[in-house]
Design a protein around this motif. Structure first.
Motif, PDB file in Angstrom:
ATOM      1  N   ASN A 211      46.687  53.338  38.943  1.00  0.00           N
ATOM      2  CA  ASN A 211      46.915  52.938  40.199  1.00  0.00           C
ATOM      3  C   ASN A 211      46.145  51.733  40.631  1.00  0.00           C
ATOM      4  OD1 ASN A 211      46.918  53.865  43.256  1.00  0.00           O
ATOM      5  ND2 ASN A 211      48.952  53.858  42.527  1.00  0.00           N
ATOM      6  N   GLU A 212      46.728  50.862  41.392  1.00  0.00           N
ATOM      7  CA  GLU A 212      46.019  49.870  41.970  1.00  0.00           C
ATOM      8  C   GLU A 212      45.176  50.306  43.318  1.00  0.00           C
ATOM      9  OE1 GLU A 212      48.094  46.105  42.633  1.00  0.00           O
ATOM     10  OE2 GLU A 212      48.605  45.907  40.659  1.00  0.00           O
ATOM     11  N   CYS A 213      43.962  49.759  43.600  1.00  0.00           N
ATOM     12  CA  CYS A 213      43.426  49.717  44.725  1.00  0.00           C
ATOM     13  C   CYS A 213      43.088  48.322  45.493  1.00  0.00           C
ATOM     14  CB  CYS A 213      42.206  50.458  44.541  1.00  0.00           C
ATOM     15  SG  CYS A 213      41.272  50.656  46.204  1.00  0.00           S
ATOM     16  N   SER A 214      43.618  48.285  46.653  1.00  0.00           N
ATOM     17  CA  SER A 214      43.284  47.071  47.353  1.00  0.00           C
ATOM     18  C   SER A 214      42.294  47.146  48.506  1.00  0.00           C
ATOM     19  CB  SER A 214      44.785  46.424  48.105  1.00  0.00           C
ATOM     20  OG  SER A 214      44.275  45.297  48.675  1.00  0.00           O
ATOM     21  N   VAL A 215      41.089  46.443  48.404  1.00  0.00           N
ATOM     22  CA  VAL A 215      40.009  46.852  49.326  1.00  0.00           C
ATOM     23  C   VAL A 215      39.786  45.693  49.992  1.00  0.00           C
ATOM     24  CG1 VAL A 215      37.733  47.310  49.344  1.00  0.00           C
ATOM     25  CG2 VAL A 215      38.993  48.170  47.249  1.00  0.00           C
ATOM     26  N   ASP A 216      40.109  45.729  51.203  1.00  0.00           N
ATOM     27  CA  ASP A 216      39.815  44.921  52.436  1.00  0.00           C
ATOM     28  C   ASP A 216      38.267  45.253  53.118  1.00  0.00           C
ATOM     29  OD1 ASP A 216      42.551  44.053  52.587  1.00  0.00           O
ATOM     30  OD2 ASP A 216      43.131  45.832  53.384  1.00  0.00           O
ATOM     31  N   MET A 217      37.635  43.912  53.223  1.00  0.00           N
ATOM     32  CA  MET A 217      36.359  43.994  53.481  1.00  0.00           C
ATOM     33  C   MET A 217      35.864  42.840  54.501  1.00  0.00           C
ATOM     34  SD  MET A 217      34.420  43.340  49.989  1.00  0.00           S
ATOM     35  CE  MET A 217      35.252  44.214  48.997  1.00  0.00           C
ATOM     36  N   VAL A 218      34.975  42.920  55.241  1.00  0.00           N
ATOM     37  CA  VAL A 218      34.048  42.125  56.137  1.00  0.00           C
ATOM     38  C   VAL A 218      32.997  41.763  55.325  1.00  0.00           C
ATOM     39  CG1 VAL A 218      33.183  41.457  58.175  1.00  0.00           C
ATOM     40  CG2 VAL A 218      35.182  43.036  58.228  1.00  0.00           C
ATOM     41  N   LEU A 248      33.321  49.118  42.739  1.00  0.00           N
ATOM     42  CA  LEU A 248      33.579  47.947  41.797  1.00  0.00           C
ATOM     43  C   LEU A 248      34.145  46.706  42.799  1.00  0.00           C
ATOM     44  CD1 LEU A 248      33.790  46.606  38.896  1.00  0.00           C
ATOM     45  CD2 LEU A 248      36.041  47.440  38.958  1.00  0.00           C
ATOM     46  N   ALA A 249      34.817  46.973  43.641  1.00  0.00           N
ATOM     47  CA  ALA A 249      35.139  45.993  44.727  1.00  0.00           C
ATOM     48  C   ALA A 249      34.089  45.319  45.349  1.00  0.00           C
ATOM     49  CB  ALA A 249      36.328  46.231  45.606  1.00  0.00           C
ATOM     50  N   LEU A 250      33.119  46.119  45.922  1.00  0.00           N
ATOM     51  CA  LEU A 250      31.886  45.643  46.614  1.00  0.00           C
ATOM     52  C   LEU A 250      30.986  44.640  45.894  1.00  0.00           C
ATOM     53  CD1 LEU A 250      31.224  48.813  48.945  1.00  0.00           C
ATOM     54  CD2 LEU A 250      32.686  46.847  49.450  1.00  0.00           C
ATOM     55  N   LYS A 251      30.677  45.265  44.571  1.00  0.00           N
ATOM     56  CA  LYS A 251      29.895  44.709  43.589  1.00  0.00           C
ATOM     57  C   LYS A 251      30.433  43.119  43.418  1.00  0.00           C
ATOM     58  CE  LYS A 251      27.748  48.719  41.554  1.00  0.00           C
ATOM     59  NZ  LYS A 251      27.781  49.329  40.118  1.00  0.00           N
ATOM     60  N   ALA A 252      31.848  43.114  43.246  1.00  0.00           N
ATOM     61  CA  ALA A 252      32.494  41.961  42.851  1.00  0.00           C
ATOM     62  C   ALA A 252      32.438  40.730  44.077  1.00  0.00           C
ATOM     63  CB  ALA A 252      34.015  42.249  42.627  1.00  0.00           C
ATOM     64  N   ALA A 253      32.653  41.445  45.235  1.00  0.00           N
ATOM     65  CA  ALA A 253      32.526  40.502  46.375  1.00  0.00           C
ATOM     66  C   ALA A 253      30.963  40.057  46.598  1.00  0.00           C
ATOM     67  CB  ALA A 253      33.106  41.304  47.646  1.00  0.00           C
ATOM     68  N   ALA A 254      29.901  40.986  46.244  1.00  0.00           N
ATOM     69  CA  ALA A 254      28.659  40.340  46.422  1.00  0.00           C
ATOM     70  C   ALA A 254      28.387  39.438  45.213  1.00  0.00           C
ATOM     71  CB  ALA A 254      27.735  41.559  46.519  1.00  0.00           C
ATOM     72  N   HIS A 255      28.989  39.599  44.149  1.00  0.00           N
ATOM     73  CA  HIS A 255      28.398  38.878  43.106  1.00  0.00           C
ATOM     74  C   HIS A 255      29.105  37.232  43.218  1.00  0.00           C
ATOM     75  CE1 HIS A 255      27.550  37.147  39.071  1.00  0.00           C
ATOM     76  NE2 HIS A 255      28.879  36.816  38.881  1.00  0.00           N
ATOM     77  N   PHE A 256      30.378  37.195  43.880  1.00  0.00           N
ATOM     78  CA  PHE A 256      31.030  35.642  43.875  1.00  0.00           C
ATOM     79  C   PHE A 256      30.775  35.496  45.244  1.00  0.00           C
ATOM     80  CE2 PHE A 256      33.484  37.712  40.318  1.00  0.00           C
ATOM     81  CZ  PHE A 256      33.677  36.858  39.692  1.00  0.00           C
ATOM     82  N   LYS A 257      29.958  35.827  45.988  1.00  0.00           N
ATOM     83  CA  LYS A 257      29.429  35.591  47.287  1.00  0.00           C
ATOM     84  C   LYS A 257      30.700  35.355  48.370  1.00  0.00           C
ATOM     85  CE  LYS A 257      25.204  33.186  45.444  1.00  0.00           C
ATOM     86  NZ  LYS A 257      25.317  34.099  44.183  1.00  0.00           N
ATOM     87  N   CYS A 258      31.465  36.335  48.499  1.00  0.00           N
ATOM     88  CA  CYS A 258      32.269  36.116  49.563  1.00  0.00           C
ATOM     89  C   CYS A 258      31.640  36.309  51.005  1.00  0.00           C
ATOM     90  CB  CYS A 258      33.430  37.297  49.211  1.00  0.00           C
ATOM     91  SG  CYS A 258      34.345  37.328  47.659  1.00  0.00           S
ATOM     92  N   ASP A 259      32.425  35.525  51.831  1.00  0.00           N
ATOM     93  CA  ASP A 259      32.049  35.734  53.188  1.00  0.00           C
ATOM     94  C   ASP A 259      33.232  35.502  53.989  1.00  0.00           C
ATOM     95  OD1 ASP A 259      29.633  34.909  55.176  1.00  0.00           O
ATOM     96  OD2 ASP A 259      30.976  33.161  55.312  1.00  0.00           O
ATOM     97  N   GLY A 260      33.602  36.448  54.872  1.00  0.00           N
ATOM     98  CA  GLY A 260      34.530  36.649  55.970  1.00  0.00           C
ATOM     99  C   GLY A 260      35.474  37.580  55.611  1.00  0.00           C
ATOM    100  N   LEU A 261      36.687  37.632  55.869  1.00  0.00           N
ATOM    101  CA  LEU A 261      37.543  38.608  55.822  1.00  0.00           C
ATOM    102  C   LEU A 261      38.175  38.287  54.263  1.00  0.00           C
ATOM    103  CD1 LEU A 261      39.395  38.915  59.354  1.00  0.00           C
ATOM    104  CD2 LEU A 261      37.985  40.703  58.210  1.00  0.00           C
ATOM    105  N   VAL A 262      37.787  39.244  53.462  1.00  0.00           N
ATOM    106  CA  VAL A 262      38.323  39.183  52.166  1.00  0.00           C
ATOM    107  C   VAL A 262      39.018  40.526  51.509  1.00  0.00           C
ATOM    108  CG1 VAL A 262      36.463  37.396  51.731  1.00  0.00           C
ATOM    109  CG2 VAL A 262      35.902  39.677  51.158  1.00  0.00           C
ATOM    110  N   ASN A 263      39.494  40.239  50.311  1.00  0.00           N
ATOM    111  CA  ASN A 263      40.379  41.253  49.851  1.00  0.00           C
ATOM    112  C   ASN A 263      40.025  41.263  48.091  1.00  0.00           C
ATOM    113  OD1 ASN A 263      43.162  41.848  48.181  1.00  0.00           O
ATOM    114  ND2 ASN A 263      42.732  43.530  49.711  1.00  0.00           N
TER     115      ASN A 263
END
Length: 332
Positions: A211-218, A248-263
Motif C-alpha cells: 500500500n502507498e502512504c502519502s504524508v502531508d506535512m508542514v 520514514l517520510a519525516l526523516k526524508a523531508a528533514a534530510h532533503f531540507k524541505c520547507d513549507g507545505l510538502v508531501n
C-alpha cells in the motif's frame, strides 16, 4: 498578510484551511494564471497572474510590496521562484518554495538523483536503473524481472504520469482499453518506445505490491512541525500519524531540507516495509482531506509563518473519508 500563488488543484482547500486559522483582520491573498474564481474567491483579495514566468516574478515582488504582503507561498514553478530567492529577500519578503535552496529541487525533481541520494543517506527507497535508450531499457528489464515484477516511470514528472507496471500475462491491447490500470506487457512497451529514436530518461525499478502512504506535512527549515499520513483503502482514505511509513517520510523531508507545505510518498513491499517513492516540495492534491482528522495543516503553516499563535488541533482517531465531486458557484 499572506499570499498563496497559483498551486495545485487543492489551492482552494489551502485557502479555506488558512482562513479557518487566521484572525479575521489578517488578509489572505490568492492568485492564479487562469480565471479560477472558485479558487481565488476564498481569499480576501485575488489577482490573475501574468503568463510569462520572468514577468510573473517581477510582478509578484512589486504587487507584494504594494499591498504590504509579508509571506508568499509559491505553488507552481517553485524552482524558478527559488532561483529568485535573493530578490525576494532583498525586498524584505518571506518566500516559501518547498525547499531552502536549489539543492532541494535538484535532488528531488530528478528522481534518479533522488534515489541515489536517498540510498547514500540510508533512507529505504526503491532501487532503480536509469535508462536512456531501448538497449538500456531491455537490459534493465532483463535484470529486474528476474527478481519479480518491474515497473517504469519518467525521471522527471508529477501525478504518476508515465508510470507503467510490466505484467507478462496481460493482453497487449489492455493499455488502450483500460489505461488507468497502468499495466502493459514489456514487449508492447518496448515496441512503442522504439518508435522514436530519442526518449526522455526513464527509471526501471522493482514493483512493490504493498500500500502507498502519502504524508502531508508542514516543514520549517527542514524540520517537520505537523503532519498527517493518508492511505487509500478501496474507495476511501484513512489517516495515520504513528507508523513506519510516516517516520520514514519525516526523516526524508528533514534530510532533503524541505520547507513549507510538502508531501512525501512511500510504498510498502510484500513484507509491509515502507520505501520512499518521491518527495513533492509542494502541497498535495489531497491535503484538504487531512482537515477531517482535526489537524489543519494549511492553518498551522499560515499562522506560524506570520508569527501568530498556532490553532489548537485535536487528533481524531479512526476517520475515514471519501472524495466526491461537487459543483460550486464560480463568482463572475
Amino acid at each position: 498578510m499572506i499570499w498563496f500563488l497559483e498551486g495545485q488543484s487543492s489551492q482552494r482547500d489551502i485557502l479555506i484551511g488558512a482562513r479557518e486559522a487566521l484572525p479575521a483582520n489578517v488578509k489572505i491573498f490568492a492568485s492564479h494564471r487562469k480565471d479560477r474564481p472558485e479558487i481565488t474567491s476564498q481569499a480576501d483579495v485575488s489577482f490573475q497572474e501574468p503568463l510569462d514566468n520572468e514577468e510573473r516574478i517581477d510582478w509578484v515582488i512589486a504587487t507584494a510590496l504594494e499591498h504590504g504582503i509579508k509571506v508568499i507561498l509559491a505553488g507552481r514553478n517553485r524552482s524558478r521562484y527559488e532561483e529568485a530567492r535573493g530578490r525576494f529577500e532583498a525586498a524584505g519578503l518571506q518566500l516559501v518554495t518547498g525547499g531552502m535552496s536549489m539543492d532541494t529541487f535538484l535532488n528531488v525533481d530528478d528522481k534518479s538523483r533522488f534515489t541515489a541520494e536517498a540510498e547514500r543517506a540510508g533512507l529505504a527507497c526503491i532501487p532503480a536503473v536509469t535508462v536512456n535508450n531501448a538497449q538500456e531499457l531491455a537490459a534493465a528489464y532483463e535484470l529486474l524481472s528476474c527478481q519479480g515484477e518491474a515497473c517504469i516511470k519518467p525521471v522527471f514528472g508529477i501525478y504518476g504520469q508515465g508510470f507503467w507496471r510490466f505484467k507478462a500475462d496481460v493482453d497487449p491491447f489492455r493499455c488502450l482499453e483500460n489505461p488507468d490500470e497502468r499495466e502493459i506487457d514489456f514487449d508492447t512497451y518496448l515496441s512503442i518506445y522504439k518508435s522514436r529514436a530519442e526518449r526522455a530518461p526513464m527509471l526501471v525499478m522493482p514493483y512493490l505490491p504493498g500500500n502507498e502512504c502519502s504524508v502531508d506535512m508542514v516543514c520549517e527549515a527542514g524540520q517537520p512541525v505537523a503532519f498527517v499520513g493518508r492511505r487509500k483503502q478501496g474507495d476511501h482514505q484513512t489517516f495515520e500519524r504513528e507508523s513506519a511509513a510516516v517516520e520514514l517520510a519525516l526523516k526524508a523531508a528533514a534530510h532533503f531540507k524541505c520547507d513549507g507545505l510538502v508531501n512525501v510518498q512511500t510504498r510498502d513491499d510484500h513484507n509491509g516495509v515502507p520505501h520512499l517513492l518521491e518527495i513533492n516540495p509542494r502541497y498535495s492534491g489531497g491535503i484538504g482531506y487531512t482537515r477531517a482528522t482535526g489537524i489543519n495543516l494549511a492553518g498551522i503553516f499560515a499562522v506560524r509563518r506570520l508569527g501568530l499563535p498556532e490553532p489548537a488541533g485535536q487528533w481524531v482517531d479512526n476517520v475515514r473519508v471519501k472524495p466526491i465531486t461537487v459543483a460550486v458557484i464560480a463568482p463572475s
